[in-house]
Design a protein around this motif. Structure first.
Motif, PDB file in Angstrom:
ATOM      1  N   THR A 117      -9.147 -32.979  26.606  1.00 55.14           N
ATOM      2  CA  THR A 117      -8.098 -33.946  26.932  1.00 55.14           C
ATOM      3  C   THR A 117      -7.574 -34.627  25.670  1.00 55.14           C
ATOM      4  OG1 THR A 117      -9.116 -34.337  29.100  1.00 55.14           O
ATOM      5  CG2 THR A 117      -7.569 -36.010  28.302  1.00 55.14           C
ATOM      6  N   ALA A 118      -8.465 -34.866  24.725  1.00 62.15           N
ATOM      7  CA  ALA A 118      -8.071 -35.491  23.452  1.00 62.15           C
ATOM      8  C   ALA A 118      -7.477 -34.491  22.470  1.00 62.15           C
ATOM      9  CB  ALA A 118      -9.281 -36.160  22.816  1.00 62.15           C
ATOM     10  N   ALA A 119      -7.533 -33.196  22.815  1.00 61.53           N
ATOM     11  CA  ALA A 119      -7.084 -32.126  21.904  1.00 61.53           C
ATOM     12  C   ALA A 119      -7.836 -32.205  20.576  1.00 61.53           C
ATOM     13  CB  ALA A 119      -5.576 -32.191  21.676  1.00 61.53           C
ATOM     14  N   MET A 120      -9.167 -32.369  20.690  1.00 59.57           N
ATOM     15  CA  MET A 120     -10.032 -32.446  19.514  1.00 59.57           C
ATOM     16  C   MET A 120     -11.237 -31.534  19.731  1.00 59.57           C
ATOM     17  SD  MET A 120     -10.066 -36.598  18.871  1.00 59.57           S
ATOM     18  CE  MET A 120     -10.979 -36.489  17.325  1.00 59.57           C
ATOM     19  N   SER A 121     -11.915 -31.218  18.638  1.00 59.36           N
ATOM     20  CA  SER A 121     -13.172 -30.500  18.764  1.00 59.36           C
ATOM     21  C   SER A 121     -14.214 -31.417  19.392  1.00 59.36           C
ATOM     22  CB  SER A 121     -13.660 -30.015  17.398  1.00 59.36           C
ATOM     23  OG  SER A 121     -14.126 -31.106  16.625  1.00 59.36           O
ATOM     24  N   ARG A 122     -15.221 -30.838  19.982  1.00 61.09           N
ATOM     25  CA  ARG A 122     -16.257 -31.601  20.667  1.00 61.09           C
ATOM     26  C   ARG A 122     -16.928 -32.607  19.729  1.00 61.09           C
ATOM     27  NH1 ARG A 122     -20.575 -29.945  24.811  1.00 61.09           N
ATOM     28  NH2 ARG A 122     -22.477 -31.000  24.113  1.00 61.09           N
ATOM     29  N   SER A 123     -17.330 -32.150  18.551  1.00 63.15           N
ATOM     30  CA  SER A 123     -18.056 -33.036  17.632  1.00 63.15           C
ATOM     31  C   SER A 123     -17.155 -34.131  17.066  1.00 63.15           C
ATOM     32  CB  SER A 123     -18.680 -32.221  16.496  1.00 63.15           C
ATOM     33  OG  SER A 123     -17.684 -31.521  15.775  1.00 63.15           O
ATOM     34  N   SER A 124     -15.932 -33.773  16.693  1.00 60.81           N
ATOM     35  CA  SER A 124     -15.008 -34.780  16.152  1.00 60.81           C
ATOM     36  C   SER A 124     -14.675 -35.825  17.200  1.00 60.81           C
ATOM     37  CB  SER A 124     -13.729 -34.107  15.654  1.00 60.81           C
ATOM     38  OG  SER A 124     -13.997 -33.263  14.564  1.00 60.81           O
ATOM     39  N   PHE A 125     -14.443 -35.382  18.440  1.00 67.48           N
ATOM     40  CA  PHE A 125     -14.129 -36.320  19.499  1.00 67.48           C
ATOM     41  C   PHE A 125     -15.296 -37.258  19.772  1.00 67.48           C
ATOM     42  CE2 PHE A 125     -14.723 -37.252  24.047  1.00 67.48           C
ATOM     43  CZ  PHE A 125     -13.704 -38.184  24.198  1.00 67.48           C
ATOM     44  N   ALA A 126     -16.514 -36.709  19.904  1.00 69.36           N
ATOM     45  CA  ALA A 126     -17.677 -37.549  20.205  1.00 69.36           C
ATOM     46  C   ALA A 126     -17.872 -38.606  19.133  1.00 69.36           C
ATOM     47  CB  ALA A 126     -18.927 -36.682  20.343  1.00 69.36           C
ATOM     48  N   SER A 127     -17.695 -38.204  17.864  1.00 65.17           N
ATOM     49  CA  SER A 127     -17.863 -39.146  16.761  1.00 65.17           C
ATOM     50  C   SER A 127     -16.785 -40.222  16.784  1.00 65.17           C
ATOM     51  CB  SER A 127     -17.819 -38.389  15.438  1.00 65.17           C
ATOM     52  OG  SER A 127     -17.900 -39.272  14.342  1.00 65.17           O
ATOM     53  N   ARG A 128     -15.528 -39.833  17.001  1.00 63.73           N
ATOM     54  CA  ARG A 128     -14.426 -40.794  17.008  1.00 63.73           C
ATOM     55  C   ARG A 128     -14.548 -41.747  18.196  1.00 63.73           C
ATOM     56  NH1 ARG A 128      -9.578 -41.160  14.501  1.00 63.73           N
ATOM     57  NH2 ARG A 128      -7.865 -42.228  15.559  1.00 63.73           N
TER      58      ARG A 128
ATOM     59  N   VAL B  61     -15.280 -46.995  20.573  1.00 63.78           N
ATOM     60  CA  VAL B  61     -15.655 -47.636  21.837  1.00 63.78           C
ATOM     61  C   VAL B  61     -17.025 -48.295  21.757  1.00 63.78           C
ATOM     62  CG1 VAL B  61     -15.977 -47.251  24.324  1.00 63.78           C
ATOM     63  CG2 VAL B  61     -14.211 -45.981  23.079  1.00 63.78           C
ATOM     64  N   GLY B  62     -17.921 -47.755  20.911  1.00 67.26           N
ATOM     65  CA  GLY B  62     -19.239 -48.344  20.783  1.00 67.26           C
ATOM     66  C   GLY B  62     -20.277 -47.736  21.698  1.00 67.26           C
ATOM     67  N   GLU B  63     -19.954 -46.652  22.382  1.00 66.18           N
ATOM     68  CA  GLU B  63     -20.908 -45.929  23.216  1.00 66.18           C
ATOM     69  C   GLU B  63     -20.443 -44.481  23.314  1.00 66.18           C
ATOM     70  OE1 GLU B  63     -20.884 -47.287  27.372  1.00 66.18           O
ATOM     71  OE2 GLU B  63     -18.944 -48.222  26.962  1.00 66.18           O
ATOM     72  N   THR B  64     -21.308 -43.602  23.782  1.00 67.54           N
ATOM     73  CA  THR B  64     -20.948 -42.191  23.865  1.00 67.54           C
ATOM     74  C   THR B  64     -19.927 -41.972  24.980  1.00 67.54           C
ATOM     75  OG1 THR B  64     -22.660 -41.596  25.476  1.00 67.54           O
ATOM     76  CG2 THR B  64     -23.280 -41.575  23.131  1.00 67.54           C
ATOM     77  N   PRO B  65     -19.160 -40.889  24.913  1.00 62.44           N
ATOM     78  CA  PRO B  65     -18.168 -40.630  25.960  1.00 62.44           C
ATOM     79  C   PRO B  65     -18.771 -40.559  27.352  1.00 62.44           C
ATOM     80  CG  PRO B  65     -17.754 -39.224  24.060  1.00 62.44           C
ATOM     81  CD  PRO B  65     -19.052 -39.897  23.799  1.00 62.44           C
ATOM     82  N   MET B  66     -19.889 -39.853  27.524  1.00 63.15           N
ATOM     83  CA  MET B  66     -20.462 -39.711  28.856  1.00 63.15           C
ATOM     84  C   MET B  66     -21.077 -41.013  29.355  1.00 63.15           C
ATOM     85  SD  MET B  66     -19.419 -36.854  29.689  1.00 63.15           S
ATOM     86  CE  MET B  66     -20.130 -36.989  31.342  1.00 63.15           C
TER      87      MET B  66
ATOM     88  N   TRP C 200     -16.228 -34.656  34.813  1.00 67.50           N
ATOM     89  CA  TRP C 200     -16.073 -34.857  33.375  1.00 67.50           C
ATOM     90  C   TRP C 200     -17.298 -34.357  32.619  1.00 67.50           C
ATOM     91  CZ3 TRP C 200     -11.417 -35.670  31.810  1.00 67.50           C
ATOM     92  CH2 TRP C 200     -10.521 -36.420  32.586  1.00 67.50           C
ATOM     93  N   THR C 201     -17.060 -33.604  31.589  1.00 68.10           N
ATOM     94  CA  THR C 201     -18.079 -33.187  30.629  1.00 68.10           C
ATOM     95  C   THR C 201     -17.552 -33.510  29.244  1.00 68.10           C
ATOM     96  OG1 THR C 201     -17.140 -30.974  30.364  1.00 68.10           O
ATOM     97  CG2 THR C 201     -18.781 -31.280  32.134  1.00 68.10           C
ATOM     98  N   LEU C 202     -18.434 -33.434  28.256  1.00 64.51           N
ATOM     99  CA  LEU C 202     -17.981 -33.709  26.891  1.00 64.51           C
ATOM    100  C   LEU C 202     -16.911 -32.709  26.478  1.00 64.51           C
ATOM    101  CD1 LEU C 202     -18.216 -35.410  24.373  1.00 64.51           C
ATOM    102  CD2 LEU C 202     -20.132 -33.967  23.632  1.00 64.51           C
ATOM    103  N   ASP C 203     -17.054 -31.460  26.875  1.00 64.94           N
ATOM    104  CA  ASP C 203     -16.049 -30.450  26.540  1.00 64.94           C
ATOM    105  C   ASP C 203     -14.705 -30.787  27.171  1.00 64.94           C
ATOM    106  OD1 ASP C 203     -17.679 -28.908  24.948  1.00 64.94           O
ATOM    107  OD2 ASP C 203     -18.369 -27.642  26.595  1.00 64.94           O
ATOM    108  N   ARG C 204     -14.730 -31.223  28.435  1.00 60.93           N
ATOM    109  CA  ARG C 204     -13.477 -31.532  29.118  1.00 60.93           C
ATOM    110  C   ARG C 204     -12.809 -32.762  28.516  1.00 60.93           C
ATOM    111  NH1 ARG C 204     -12.551 -31.034  35.581  1.00 60.93           N
ATOM    112  NH2 ARG C 204     -10.300 -31.445  35.573  1.00 60.93           N
ATOM    113  N   LEU C 205     -13.607 -33.759  28.169  1.00 59.84           N
ATOM    114  CA  LEU C 205     -13.056 -34.959  27.534  1.00 59.84           C
ATOM    115  C   LEU C 205     -12.451 -34.621  26.179  1.00 59.84           C
ATOM    116  CD1 LEU C 205     -15.989 -37.398  28.379  1.00 59.84           C
ATOM    117  CD2 LEU C 205     -13.689 -37.487  29.369  1.00 59.84           C
ATOM    118  N   ALA C 206     -13.153 -33.822  25.398  1.00 60.27           N
ATOM    119  CA  ALA C 206     -12.638 -33.426  24.083  1.00 60.27           C
ATOM    120  C   ALA C 206     -11.346 -32.632  24.228  1.00 60.27           C
ATOM    121  CB  ALA C 206     -13.692 -32.610  23.339  1.00 60.27           C
TER     122      ALA C 206
END
Length: 312
Positions: free
Chosen positions: A234-245, A250-255, A226-232
């Motif tokens: 999976t969410a079908a979102m841009s990297r920055s939008s996904f990380a922010s959402r 959740v209250g913590e970063t994706p990684m 898993w990387t931030l790009d791969r997680l984003a």
């Protein structure tokens, strides 16, 4: 207020409730007479439950005002915290329950008779643990005290549990533990249905169309690279939008979540003693045992070897 339950039938929250499996630690039937006050000990990674079958009872958790438990109602104290049970606030100095004389019918079940001789109260109490990481996250999202009303389903479950414990038939404690599963789920379900706080944090994230999809993917395949790009993706979102959402819900970063989830799984497996550190490192996507051990120690606060030795 929107009365719609914060989940969809068959959705991710429903599947999470399916993971709630308890292991019985201790059960007690308490026969009390006012005034009385019991101090319940803290038990790590456990849920305490108390069902008032007759009389009066107040539940007091440190830092919160005491809450009244009515006949037939269920109280969960879900975070392993010590707490007090009282005939009334300020009624008597609390006594450590494990130090009071009790009739131990088995190693894990007792009958407690205690009090000052006044009006009677009867309680069915239990301390139960849980191992599955998804159940851990679900319980982690709960408030310090959860009250469930005296619905017929709760009363029926308590009646069956009391019957199993009182007659000591073969397998009675096993049946009581499975009934504890049901009681805890009933308590959580009642909270989900009536408390707006159930729509916040991890529970809201789990039911979010995009972030929930990512959480479920990480839960299902934690060992993927898993990387931030791969997680984003999976969410079908841009990297920055996904990380922010993700962080907002959740209250913590994706990684950070990926790492913590992996370590929850590892801690469970190591405590069960059915694997090795090297095997877990490979299973959870780490390039070396040393890299896994560093991540585990940083997240859990103990080395993998110490957790594994503690299970022996």
């Amino acid at each position: 207020m929107d009365a719609t339950p914060p989940w969809r039938p068959g959705g991710r929250l429903t599947r999470a409730l399916h993971t709630v499996r308890m292991r019985g630690t201790f059960y007690c039937r308490a026969q009390l007479t006012a005034p009385w006050a019991l101090r319940m000990p803290a038990v790590a990674d456990a849920v305490s439950f108390h069902v008032l079958t007759a009389g009066t009872c107040w539940v007091s958790v440190p830092g919160l005002a005491p809450v009244e438990l009515r006949a037939g109602e269920l109280a969960l104290v879900p975070h392993g915290r010590g707490h007090d049970l009282l005939s009334a606030p300020g009624s008597a100095p609390p006594r450590r329950v494990e130090r009071l004389p009790q009739d131990y019918l088995t190693e894990h079940y007792s009958v407690l008779r205690h009090g000052g001789g006044g009006p009677a109260t009867q309680l069915v109490c239990g301390v139960v643990g849980f191992d599955e990481p998804l159940a851990h996250e679900l319980v982690r999202a709960l408030p310090p005290v959860v009250l469930a009303d005296g619905a017929s389903t709760v009363r029926d479950t308590v009646r069956l549990m009391a019957e199993e414990l009182s007659h000591l038939r073969p397998g009675g404690e096993v049946v009581a533990t499975r009934l504890a599963d049901i009681l805890v789920v009933q308590g959580i379900r009642g909270w989900l249905e009536r408390d707006p706080a159930a729509r916040e944090g991890w529970l809201r994230a789990l039911d979010d169309e995009r972030v929930g999809r990512v959480l479920e993917a990480v839960h299902a395949e934690p060992g993927l690279p898993w990387t931030l790009d791969r997680l984003a993706g999976t969410a079908a979102m841009s990297r920055s939008s996904f990380a922010s959402r993700f962080a907002a819900l959740v209250g913590e970063t994706p990684m950070a979540y990926v790492t913590r989830w992996r370590m929850l799984l590892a801690q469970t497996r190591l405590a069960q003693g059915d694997t090795t550190v090297a095997a877990l490192a490979t299973e959870l996507g780490y390039r070396s045992e040393a890299a896994f051990s560093r991540a585990f120690t940083r997240t859990v606060g103990r080395t993998p070897g110490a957790v594994r030795r503690g299970s022996a």
